[in-house]
Design an enzyme around this catalytic site. Structure first.
Site, PDB file in Angstrom:
ATOM      1  N   ARG A  59       0.824  -1.208   0.000  1.00  0.00           N
ATOM      2  CA  ARG A  59       0.000   0.000   0.000  1.00  0.00           C
ATOM      3  C   ARG A  59       0.861   1.263   0.000  1.00  0.00           C
ATOM      4  NH1 ARG A  59      -3.738   1.315   4.998  1.00  0.00           N
ATOM      5  NH2 ARG A  59      -1.969   0.199   5.810  1.00  0.00           N
ATOM      6  N   ASN A  89      -6.232  -1.244   2.040  1.00  0.00           N
ATOM      7  CA  ASN A  89      -6.317  -2.687   2.228  1.00  0.00           C
ATOM      8  C   ASN A  89      -7.784  -3.066   2.326  1.00  0.00           C
ATOM      9  OD1 ASN A  89      -3.547  -3.131   2.289  1.00  0.00           O
ATOM     10  ND2 ASN A  89      -3.413  -2.962   4.501  1.00  0.00           N
TER      11      ASN A  89
END
Length: 97
Positions: A24, A42
């Site tokens: 991420r 996420n």
């Protein structure tokens, strides 16, 4: 060519071993470097999801990068659908859903 014809947006889902490996944060850094707008987060199913918007070449570059990800990631699938561009510019991280 109008500005809307020069840019696009995609909702991207990345599956595999992509959480807990810096995916991420790395996608955030790459998207920012490419001048894209949108977000990354996420998902509770273990995938990573991102909304990316910008110039076609930058969008193709982020999709190519997404197929590899950071060194510790093991990407098994990247798919996307067309999406509405975000209302604000810049790229940021969102909370897990």
């Amino acid at each position: 060519m109008t500005a809307s014809a020069e840019t696009g947006a995609r909702l991207v889902r990345i599956r595999g071993h992509v959480q807990g490996v810096g995916y991420r944060n790395a996608l955030h850094a790459r998207a920012t470097a490419l001048g894209l707008s949108g977000w990354v987060r996420n998902r509770s199913d273990g995938s990573v999801e991102a909304l990316v918007a910008g110039a076609p070449a930058a969008m193709e570059a982020i999709l190519e990068w997404a197929r590899r990800g950071p060194p510790a990631a093991r990407v098994s699938l990247v798919d996307w659908t067309p999406a509405e561009a975000p209302a604000k510019t810049g790229f940021h991280r969102e909370a897990t859903v």
